[in-house]
Design a protein around this motif. Structure first.
Motif, PDB file in Angstrom:
ATOM      1  N   LEU A  48       0.856  -1.183   0.000  1.00  0.00           N
ATOM      2  CA  LEU A  48       0.000   0.000   0.000  1.00  0.00           C
ATOM      3  C   LEU A  48       0.893   1.234   0.000  1.00  0.00           C
ATOM      4  O   LEU A  48       1.784   1.361   0.838  1.00  0.00           O
ATOM      5  CB  LEU A  48      -0.904   0.025   1.240  1.00  0.00           C
ATOM      6  N   HIS A  49       0.661   2.124  -0.939  1.00  0.00           N
ATOM      7  CA  HIS A  49       1.387   3.393  -1.009  1.00  0.00           C
ATOM      8  C   HIS A  49       0.406   4.499  -0.660  1.00  0.00           C
ATOM      9  O   HIS A  49      -0.736   4.481  -1.135  1.00  0.00           O
ATOM     10  CB  HIS A  49       1.940   3.621  -2.417  1.00  0.00           C
ATOM     11  N   PHE A  50       0.815   5.452   0.170  1.00  0.00           N
ATOM     12  CA  PHE A  50      -0.119   6.519   0.531  1.00  0.00           C
ATOM     13  C   PHE A  50       0.616   7.831   0.760  1.00  0.00           C
ATOM     14  O   PHE A  50       1.811   7.863   1.034  1.00  0.00           O
ATOM     15  CB  PHE A  50      -0.941   6.151   1.773  1.00  0.00           C
ATOM     16  N   SER A  51      -0.135   8.913   0.622  1.00  0.00           N
ATOM     17  CA  SER A  51       0.399  10.258   0.779  1.00  0.00           C
ATOM     18  C   SER A  51      -0.773  11.213   0.953  1.00  0.00           C
ATOM     19  O   SER A  51      -1.933  10.823   0.787  1.00  0.00           O
ATOM     20  CB  SER A  51       1.219  10.655  -0.460  1.00  0.00           C
ATOM     21  N   ASP A  52      -0.467  12.475   1.282  1.00  0.00           N
ATOM     22  CA  ASP A  52      -1.519  13.494   1.310  1.00  0.00           C
ATOM     23  C   ASP A  52      -1.719  14.113  -0.067  1.00  0.00           C
ATOM     24  O   ASP A  52      -2.606  14.936  -0.255  1.00  0.00           O
ATOM     25  CB  ASP A  52      -1.212  14.578   2.340  1.00  0.00           C
ATOM     26  N   ARG A  53      -0.891  13.706  -1.050  1.00  0.00           N
ATOM     27  CA  ARG A  53      -1.002  14.206  -2.421  1.00  0.00           C
ATOM     28  C   ARG A  53      -1.088  13.032  -3.386  1.00  0.00           C
ATOM     29  O   ARG A  53      -0.312  12.075  -3.287  1.00  0.00           O
ATOM     30  CB  ARG A  53       0.204  15.072  -2.792  1.00  0.00           C
ATOM     31  N   ALA A  54      -2.005  13.148  -4.346  1.00  0.00           N
ATOM     32  CA  ALA A  54      -2.157  12.066  -5.327  1.00  0.00           C
ATOM     33  C   ALA A  54      -0.894  11.900  -6.158  1.00  0.00           C
ATOM     34  O   ALA A  54      -0.547  10.769  -6.539  1.00  0.00           O
ATOM     35  CB  ALA A  54      -3.349  12.357  -6.233  1.00  0.00           C
ATOM     36  N   ASP A  55      -0.182  12.996  -6.443  1.00  0.00           N
ATOM     37  CA  ASP A  55       0.995  12.898  -7.300  1.00  0.00           C
ATOM     38  C   ASP A  55       2.224  12.392  -6.562  1.00  0.00           C
ATOM     39  O   ASP A  55       3.289  12.253  -7.168  1.00  0.00           O
ATOM     40  CB  ASP A  55       1.289  14.249  -7.963  1.00  0.00           C
ATOM     41  N   SER A  56       2.089  12.113  -5.262  1.00  0.00           N
ATOM     42  CA  SER A  56       3.214  11.571  -4.497  1.00  0.00           C
ATOM     43  C   SER A  56       3.040  10.089  -4.189  1.00  0.00           C
ATOM     44  O   SER A  56       3.908   9.483  -3.563  1.00  0.00           O
ATOM     45  CB  SER A  56       3.379  12.333  -3.169  1.00  0.00           C
ATOM     46  N   VAL A  57       1.921   9.515  -4.592  1.00  0.00           N
ATOM     47  CA  VAL A  57       1.685   8.097  -4.340  1.00  0.00           C
ATOM     48  C   VAL A  57       2.431   7.280  -5.389  1.00  0.00           C
ATOM     49  O   VAL A  57       2.281   7.501  -6.583  1.00  0.00           O
ATOM     50  CB  VAL A  57       0.178   7.763  -4.389  1.00  0.00           C
ATOM     51  N   CYS A  58       3.258   6.333  -4.933  1.00  0.00           N
ATOM     52  CA  CYS A  58       4.006   5.463  -5.837  1.00  0.00           C
ATOM     53  C   CYS A  58       3.288   4.111  -5.929  1.00  0.00           C
ATOM     54  O   CYS A  58       2.592   3.718  -5.006  1.00  0.00           O
ATOM     55  CB  CYS A  58       5.433   5.259  -5.332  1.00  0.00           C
ATOM     56  N   PRO A  59       3.431   3.369  -6.989  1.00  0.00           N
ATOM     57  CA  PRO A  59       4.252   3.682  -8.154  1.00  0.00           C
ATOM     58  C   PRO A  59       3.557   4.682  -9.072  1.00  0.00           C
ATOM     59  O   PRO A  59       2.361   4.909  -8.961  1.00  0.00           O
ATOM     60  CB  PRO A  59       4.388   2.322  -8.849  1.00  0.00           C
ATOM     61  N   ALA A  60       4.330   5.270  -9.971  1.00  0.00           N
ATOM     62  CA  ALA A  60       3.777   6.256 -10.892  1.00  0.00           C
ATOM     63  C   ALA A  60       2.667   5.639 -11.737  1.00  0.00           C
ATOM     64  O   ALA A  60       2.751   4.476 -12.138  1.00  0.00           O
ATOM     65  CB  ALA A  60       4.884   6.804 -11.787  1.00  0.00           C
ATOM     66  N   ASN A  61       1.632   6.398 -11.995  1.00  0.00           N
ATOM     67  CA  ASN A  61       0.471   5.902 -12.717  1.00  0.00           C
ATOM     68  C   ASN A  61       0.223   6.720 -13.959  1.00  0.00           C
ATOM     69  O   ASN A  61       0.576   7.901 -14.030  1.00  0.00           O
ATOM     70  CB  ASN A  61      -0.786   5.993 -11.827  1.00  0.00           C
ATOM     71  N   SER A  62      -0.444   6.097 -14.916  1.00  0.00           N
ATOM     72  CA  SER A  62      -0.912   6.842 -16.072  1.00  0.00           C
ATOM     73  C   SER A  62      -2.139   7.657 -15.677  1.00  0.00           C
ATOM     74  O   SER A  62      -2.799   7.370 -14.684  1.00  0.00           O
ATOM     75  CB  SER A  62      -1.264   5.884 -17.213  1.00  0.00           C
ATOM     76  N   LEU A  63      -2.442   8.678 -16.457  1.00  0.00           N
ATOM     77  CA  LEU A  63      -3.599   9.509 -16.155  1.00  0.00           C
ATOM     78  C   LEU A  63      -4.890   8.768 -16.489  1.00  0.00           C
ATOM     79  O   LEU A  63      -4.945   7.940 -17.400  1.00  0.00           O
ATOM     80  CB  LEU A  63      -3.530  10.825 -16.936  1.00  0.00           C
ATOM     81  N   ASP A  64      -5.940   9.107 -15.753  1.00  0.00           N
ATOM     82  CA  ASP A  64      -7.245   8.481 -15.902  1.00  0.00           C
ATOM     83  C   ASP A  64      -8.132   9.390 -16.748  1.00  0.00           C
ATOM     84  O   ASP A  64      -8.505  10.492 -16.317  1.00  0.00           O
ATOM     85  CB  ASP A  64      -7.846   8.266 -14.510  1.00  0.00           C
ATOM     86  N   ALA A  65      -8.485   8.950 -17.946  1.00  0.00           N
ATOM     87  CA  ALA A  65      -9.321   9.760 -18.832  1.00  0.00           C
ATOM     88  C   ALA A  65     -10.666  10.063 -18.193  1.00  0.00           C
ATOM     89  O   ALA A  65     -11.210  11.164 -18.360  1.00  0.00           O
ATOM     90  CB  ALA A  65      -9.515   9.048 -20.170  1.00  0.00           C
ATOM     91  N   GLN A  66     -11.219   9.117 -17.439  1.00  0.00           N
ATOM     92  CA  GLN A  66     -12.504   9.356 -16.785  1.00  0.00           C
ATOM     93  C   GLN A  66     -12.396  10.504 -15.784  1.00  0.00           C
ATOM     94  O   GLN A  66     -13.296  11.340 -15.676  1.00  0.00           O
ATOM     95  CB  GLN A  66     -12.981   8.094 -16.062  1.00  0.00           C
ATOM     96  N   ALA A  67     -11.280  10.571 -15.068  1.00  0.00           N
ATOM     97  CA  ALA A  67     -11.081  11.664 -14.111  1.00  0.00           C
ATOM     98  C   ALA A  67     -10.997  13.008 -14.835  1.00  0.00           C
ATOM     99  O   ALA A  67     -11.509  14.022 -14.336  1.00  0.00           O
ATOM    100  CB  ALA A  67      -9.818  11.427 -13.286  1.00  0.00           C
TER     101      ALA A  67
END
Length: 520
Positions: A48-67
């Motif tokens: 489980l990776h967690f942070s107070d920022r979505a862009d700091s959660v690892c591993p790096a993810n592709s962007l979600d078109a639905q979002a």
């Protein structure tokens, strides 16, 4: 350790909790009632990776078109989605557990509107005044405090209470615009004089926007399109320069005590639902909606518009002027982008939140809806994000749990009396606030972005270039960009300027966080 999730209802205030039990191999996370401090997470197999920022959660993810689609619909990305495909944001008053058996999440608190029986209005006023004073005192303790002051009832109340509690003039900070119909500095000055505050003013300019837009857009961990973020940032920046370390914001008063204009507007539409079904379906709707002749008669046109809107069920009716729906998704996005999204997801999420509300009245149901979409997903991230960027803390005294609980017990007829907004709030503070503030209509830090686009060459260039780059990514239609700048802005700069803003901030965020993103 002993109680597990059962301890969550005992916690008060604003928090993001992470409890790690290494022996049991278990993590418990939870957010407060409004998720003021975000908890973002992603599951990668047994990690489980967690942070107070979505862009700091690892591993790096592709962007979600639905979002990204949801962003253009809402102007923000509501939880539990984030802009990243496999990163989630915990919703308000929710817990999440992760362990060897997997992970799960649910709500630990939901607002239940249960108006208290008995008690006089005078007694309610005394209780309310005491709760407001206590909450402001807690928020002001232990810091060099300043107050956002728009000149509305909420920010004026907070500033006045700080002066009363500390025995010293509150330091207040206001933003103005040199644009007819947008500047509210007059009311901020009335409040400042009334309470004798140490008042600071700053007038935002188009050049400020040109400098600040890339910085504010890049600061957020995902696209964020609330156009009042820029004024809030410059206001917090002025406070920081004056030595303030914590700003007190008035957010929450409208949503707890019935201050948004749509509450009265939807009460008017709700009258239609009380007309006998046979009369509605058999006479009014065929006569006014299905026949084109009604649109040619000015007197009848208003009645036809009323019926057309009133027959739309809640909460869909509140989206009558939604920009994406007005344009049509097919006229905004490319077909390649739309093939990857579900256009029905945003209204489906809105219906679930609205229908889940434990409330009997229309007003209370709308309040619960706004606690989620207006406060937790929009206004609070706006203020928290921009104050943090300016180097400030922020507190929300009108969202103290005790005041929230009080509002849950307050009858809806005292929140919106007839079509009078914030009836109880204003009555309770009638001898405290200036009469001009009591009487004024809500405005806030509205940004004249559309009108400024018409006059500032630098601002227009920034906006137009941003939208052209967004079109080059294959997200939006090139024809939409041409339409907005060639005709729509001249038609209604304020309304269509908001669409330009939302798309511009999306491109500015992508440029900073995902410069190579394009629709395949």
């Amino acid at each position: 350790q002993q109680e597990g999730r059962a301890v969550l209802p005992l916690l008060r205030g604003r928090f993001s909790l992470v409890y790690l039990d290494l022996n049991a191999g278990r993590l418990l996370a939870a957010t407060d009632r409004f998720a003021v401090h975000p908890f973002c997470y992603g599951v990668d197999g047994e990690r489980l990776h967690f942070s107070d920022r979505a862009d700091s959660v690892c591993p790096a993810n592709s962007l979600d078109a639905q979002a990204l689609f949801n962003y253009v619909y809402f102007h923000v990305i509501p939880a539990p989605r984030t802009v990243y495909r496999n990163v989630h944001r915990l919703e308000p008053a929710h817990w999440m557990e992760f362990g060897r058996q997997g992970h799960d999440r649910d709500a630990w608190w939901e607002p239940r509107f249960e108006p208290a029986a008995g008690g006089t209005v005078a007694a309610l006023k005394d209780t309310f005044r005491a709760l407001v004073e206590q909450s402001v005192a807690r928020a002001a303790a232990g810091a060099q405090v300043g107050c956002f002051l728009s000149g509305g009832t909420d920010s004026s109340t907070v500033a006045g209470m700080v002066t009363r509690i500390t025995g010293r003039p509150a330091r207040t900070f206001s933003i103005g615009f040199d644009e007819a119909g947008y500047d509210e500095m007059h009311y901020a000055r009335i409040a400042a004089r009334h309470f004798g505050t140490e008042h600071h003013e700053y007038y935002v300019t188009p050049d400020d926007l040109v400098r600040g837009i890339p910085r504010v857009a890049a600061h957020y961990d995902q696209p964020f399109g609330n156009s009042s973020a820029l004024p809030a940032y410059y206001c917090a920046l002025r406070a920081r320069e004056a030595g303030v370390t914590r700003m007190l914001a008035g957010d929450g008063g409208d949503e707890l005590f019935g201050g948004n204009t749509r509450y009265a507007k939807q009460k008017v539409f709700a009258v239609y639902e009380r007309i006998p079904d046979a009369l509605r379906r058999g006479v009014l709707e065929p006569l006014l909606v299905t026949h084109g002749w009604a649109s040619r008669m000015p007197i009848v046109r208003k009645a036809a518009s009323y019926v057309a809107q009133a027959r739309v069920p809640m909460p869909d009716r509140m989206e009558t002027y939604n920009l994406l729906l007005r344009f049509g998704a097919g006229n905004v996005f490319t077909s390649r982008f739309l093939a990857a999204v579900d256009a029905a997801e945003p209204p489906s999420l809105q219906r679930r939140v609205y229908q889940r509300a434990a409330a009997r009245s229309l007003v209370d149901r709308m309040l619960a809806y706004d606690w989620r979409f207006t406060l937790a997903d929009n206004d609070l991230p706006k203020v928290s994000g921009t104050t943090r960027l300016a180097g400030e803390e922020v507190a929300y005294p009108l969202l103290d749990d005790e005041l929230v609980d009080f509002s849950l017990r307050l009858p809806p007829s005292l929140k919106v009396r007839g079509l009078t907004l914030r009836y109880f709030f204003k009555q309770a503070l009638r001898d405290f606030l200036p009469p001009e503030i009591i009487r004024k209509r809500k405005h806030g830090f509205g940004l004249p972005f559309g009108p400024w686009l018409q006059r500032s060459a630098a601002l227009r260039e920034l906006a137009e270039t941003s939208l052209q780059r967004l079109a080059a990514r294959g997200i939006v239609q090139p024809g939409l960009v041409r339409e907005l700048f060639s005709s729509r802005l001249a038609e209604h700069a304020g309304y269509y300027g908001e669409m330009v803003w939302v798309l511009m901030m999306l491109e500015q965020w992508l440029a900073a966080h995902a410069p190579d993103y394009a629709v395949a």
